[in-house]
Motif scaffolding. Structure first.
Motif, PDB file in Angstrom:
ATOM      1  N   VAL A  23       0.890  -1.153   0.000  1.00 38.19           N
ATOM      2  CA  VAL A  23       0.000   0.000   0.000  1.00 38.19           C
ATOM      3  C   VAL A  23       0.929   1.204   0.000  1.00 38.19           C
ATOM      4  O   VAL A  23       1.730   1.376   0.921  1.00 38.19           O
ATOM      5  N   ALA A  24       0.840   2.029  -1.061  1.00 37.24           N
ATOM      6  CA  ALA A  24       1.833   3.086  -1.248  1.00 37.24           C
ATOM      7  C   ALA A  24       1.176   4.450  -1.351  1.00 37.24           C
ATOM      8  O   ALA A  24       0.163   4.623  -2.041  1.00 37.24           O
ATOM      9  N   LEU A  25       1.784   5.410  -0.681  1.00 36.73           N
ATOM     10  CA  LEU A  25       1.324   6.792  -0.663  1.00 36.73           C
ATOM     11  C   LEU A  25       2.354   7.651  -1.394  1.00 36.73           C
ATOM     12  O   LEU A  25       3.549   7.562  -1.116  1.00 36.73           O
ATOM     13  N   ARG A  26       1.875   8.489  -2.354  1.00 37.16           N
ATOM     14  CA  ARG A  26       2.777   9.408  -3.044  1.00 37.16           C
ATOM     15  C   ARG A  26       2.611  10.800  -2.447  1.00 37.16           C
ATOM     16  O   ARG A  26       1.508  11.337  -2.396  1.00 37.16           O
ATOM     17  N   THR A  27       3.698  11.375  -1.979  1.00 38.58           N
ATOM     18  CA  THR A  27       3.659  12.685  -1.345  1.00 38.58           C
ATOM     19  C   THR A  27       3.729  13.790  -2.406  1.00 38.58           C
ATOM     20  O   THR A  27       3.991  13.530  -3.582  1.00 38.58           O
ATOM     21  N   SER A  28       3.533  15.031  -1.958  1.00 39.26           N
ATOM     22  CA  SER A  28       3.520  16.160  -2.893  1.00 39.26           C
ATOM     23  C   SER A  28       4.871  16.373  -3.568  1.00 39.26           C
ATOM     24  O   SER A  28       4.932  16.944  -4.665  1.00 39.26           O
ATOM     25  N   ASP A  29       5.967  15.926  -2.938  1.00 41.01           N
ATOM     26  CA  ASP A  29       7.284  16.072  -3.561  1.00 41.01           C
ATOM     27  C   ASP A  29       7.692  14.854  -4.375  1.00 41.01           C
ATOM     28  O   ASP A  29       8.849  14.714  -4.773  1.00 41.01           O
ATOM     29  N   GLY A  30       6.730  13.932  -4.600  1.00 40.57           N
ATOM     30  CA  GLY A  30       6.973  12.808  -5.494  1.00 40.57           C
ATOM     31  C   GLY A  30       7.497  11.552  -4.850  1.00 40.57           C
ATOM     32  O   GLY A  30       7.710  10.545  -5.539  1.00 40.57           O
ATOM     33  N   GLN A  31       7.700  11.541  -3.536  1.00 45.58           N
ATOM     34  CA  GLN A  31       8.173  10.326  -2.881  1.00 45.58           C
ATOM     35  C   GLN A  31       7.074   9.269  -2.854  1.00 45.58           C
ATOM     36  O   GLN A  31       5.902   9.589  -2.649  1.00 45.58           O
ATOM     37  N   LEU A  32       7.450   8.016  -3.045  1.00 47.40           N
ATOM     38  CA  LEU A  32       6.522   6.906  -2.954  1.00 47.40           C
ATOM     39  C   LEU A  32       6.848   6.128  -1.684  1.00 47.40           C
ATOM     40  O   LEU A  32       7.903   5.499  -1.586  1.00 47.40           O
ATOM     41  N   LEU A  33       5.939   6.190  -0.703  1.00 47.70           N
ATOM     42  CA  LEU A  33       6.159   5.568   0.603  1.00 47.70           C
ATOM     43  C   LEU A  33       5.274   4.340   0.709  1.00 47.70           C
ATOM     44  O   LEU A  33       4.051   4.438   0.614  1.00 47.70           O
ATOM     45  N   SER A  34       5.889   3.184   0.922  1.00 47.63           N
ATOM     46  CA  SER A  34       5.168   1.924   0.828  1.00 47.63           C
ATOM     47  C   SER A  34       5.259   1.124   2.119  1.00 47.63           C
ATOM     48  O   SER A  34       6.315   1.075   2.767  1.00 47.63           O
ATOM     49  N   VAL A  35       4.136   0.484   2.500  1.00 46.06           N
ATOM     50  CA  VAL A  35       4.096  -0.446   3.629  1.00 46.06           C
ATOM     51  C   VAL A  35       3.323  -1.683   3.198  1.00 46.06           C
ATOM     52  O   VAL A  35       2.635  -1.683   2.170  1.00 46.06           O
ATOM     53  N   THR A  36       3.414  -2.734   3.969  1.00 46.86           N
ATOM     54  CA  THR A  36       2.652  -3.944   3.674  1.00 46.86           C
ATOM     55  C   THR A  36       1.181  -3.731   4.026  1.00 46.86           C
ATOM     56  O   THR A  36       0.847  -2.869   4.848  1.00 46.86           O
ATOM     57  N   PRO A  37       0.265  -4.503   3.440  1.00 45.91           N
ATOM     58  CA  PRO A  37      -1.157  -4.357   3.785  1.00 45.91           C
ATOM     59  C   PRO A  37      -1.438  -4.558   5.264  1.00 45.91           C
ATOM     60  O   PRO A  37      -2.295  -3.876   5.833  1.00 45.91           O
ATOM     61  N   SER A  38      -0.730  -5.486   5.929  1.00 47.36           N
ATOM     62  CA  SER A  38      -0.982  -5.703   7.349  1.00 47.36           C
ATOM     63  C   SER A  38      -0.575  -4.492   8.171  1.00 47.36           C
ATOM     64  O   SER A  38      -1.246  -4.124   9.145  1.00 47.36           O
ATOM     65  N   VAL A  39       0.518  -3.839   7.813  1.00 49.32           N
ATOM     66  CA  VAL A  39       0.924  -2.622   8.506  1.00 49.32           C
ATOM     67  C   VAL A  39      -0.056  -1.491   8.206  1.00 49.32           C
ATOM     68  O   VAL A  39      -0.383  -0.682   9.082  1.00 49.32           O
ATOM     69  N   ALA A  40      -0.554  -1.435   6.974  1.00 52.43           N
ATOM     70  CA  ALA A  40      -1.535  -0.402   6.614  1.00 52.43           C
ATOM     71  C   ALA A  40      -2.800  -0.512   7.452  1.00 52.43           C
ATOM     72  O   ALA A  40      -3.515   0.481   7.642  1.00 52.43           O
ATOM     73  N   GLU A  41      -3.083  -1.696   7.981  1.00 51.73           N
ATOM     74  CA  GLU A  41      -4.225  -1.859   8.884  1.00 51.73           C
ATOM     75  C   GLU A  41      -4.040  -1.057  10.165  1.00 51.73           C
ATOM     76  O   GLU A  41      -5.011  -0.683  10.824  1.00 51.73           O
ATOM     77  N   THR A  42      -2.802  -0.807  10.556  1.00 54.26           N
ATOM     78  CA  THR A  42      -2.512  -0.144  11.826  1.00 54.26           C
ATOM     79  C   THR A  42      -2.325   1.359  11.684  1.00 54.26           C
ATOM     80  O   THR A  42      -2.046   2.044  12.673  1.00 54.26           O
ATOM     81  N   VAL A  43      -2.460   1.889  10.476  1.00 54.39           N
ATOM     82  CA  VAL A  43      -2.274   3.318  10.222  1.00 54.39           C
ATOM     83  C   VAL A  43      -3.642   3.961   9.997  1.00 54.39           C
ATOM     84  O   VAL A  43      -4.337   3.642   9.026  1.00 54.39           O
TER      85      VAL A  43
END
Length: 259
Positions: free
Chosen positions: A213-233
């Motif tokens: 599960v990946a989030l792209r920030t306004s400066d273009g960074q792609l920040l990725s975590v596993t789906p199980s970790v995304a459950e905790t965010v």
């Protein structure tokens, strides 16, 4: 990376016997405060306050938890219903809110004032929270200024928790703001810091599959975590998925989870 643990409570912790007082209220032992803290987190996260969930959350045996719940009931901190549900008494709620407040205040102080990385403060706060005087608490409050949450996004003042949804539920293309990390186990916090995610971060959900599960920030960074970790965010998203408990019970029950 689907299971995490924390070391602040283990078998035998009920042997701790020195006490900590809340102004105007009877004293509570450190062991009792650990249990009140865990019960508070269950309540705050809208998870059932039961002996089973306490045992699984604190990684303790059922007999150990039963013994402590008897003590908590005897000392006037909780009541237990015929359906095995647990509820705070007014005294118990005050003690629980106090220990959680001190924990989160210490985390914020360590991060903002002393410069300790936010993924390293949880265990330090566990060690310090029981011995903090009201005078020190007031001075820490002054030192952190107008900060309203711990570094992981949890409100310092009880009842100020923002609603959020799990990052794992958000659809690709939605705008996202990270609100908090529901699980504060140290190894998970290290993982999240390494990923680049942190409370307050904004971006657009760019990928969501079985691996990432990946989030792209306004400066273009792609920040990725596993789906199980995304459950905790927990996040605020637009468009938003339906609300649900941020950390599903089937993921919680095998591990100690955050305050």
């Amino acid at each position: 990376m689907s299971a995490y643990s924390s070391s602040c409570s283990r078998e035998g912790s009920s042997s701790i016997s020195f006490t900590v007082s809340v102004e105007g209220q009877p004293t509570a032992t450190v062991a009792e405060e650990e249990y009140l803290q865990s019960l508070y987190w269950l309540q705050e996260a809208a998870l059932p306050m039961t002996a089973t969930n306490v045992a699984r959350a604190m990684q303790l045996s059922a007999p150990t938890v039963h013994e402590m719940l008897v003590r908590l009931e005897r000392d006037g901190y909780v009541t237990r219903g015929t359906d095995r549900s647990i509820a705070f008494t007014p005294s118990g709620a005050q003690h629980a809110e106090g220990i959680v407040r001190r924990h989160r205040l210490i985390e914020r102080f360590l991060t903002d004032v002393l410069g300790v990385p936010w993924d390293e403060v949880h265990e330090e706060a566990e060690r310090l929270e029981h011995a903090m005087s009201p005078v020190l608490e007031e001075r820490m409050l002054v030192a952190i200024g107008d900060a309203k949450t711990c570094p992981h996004g949890h409100p310092i003042v009880a009842g100020a928790r923002l609603a959020g949804v799990p990052l794992a539920d958000v659809e690709v293309g939605a705008t996202v703001r990270v609100v908090r990390f529901e699980n504060e186990a140290e190894d998970l916090l290290h993982y999240l810091k390494g990923s680049g995610l942190e409370p307050g971060l904004e971006g657009v959900l760019a990928e969501h599959d079985g691996e990432h599960v990946a989030l792209r920030t306004s400066d273009g960074q792609l920040l990725s975590v596993t789906p199980s970790v995304a459950e905790t965010v927990s996040v605020i998203a637009d468009p938003s998925p339906p609300a649900r408990t941020a950390l599903p019970e089937q993921l919680v029950l095998g591990q100690r989870f955050g305050r």
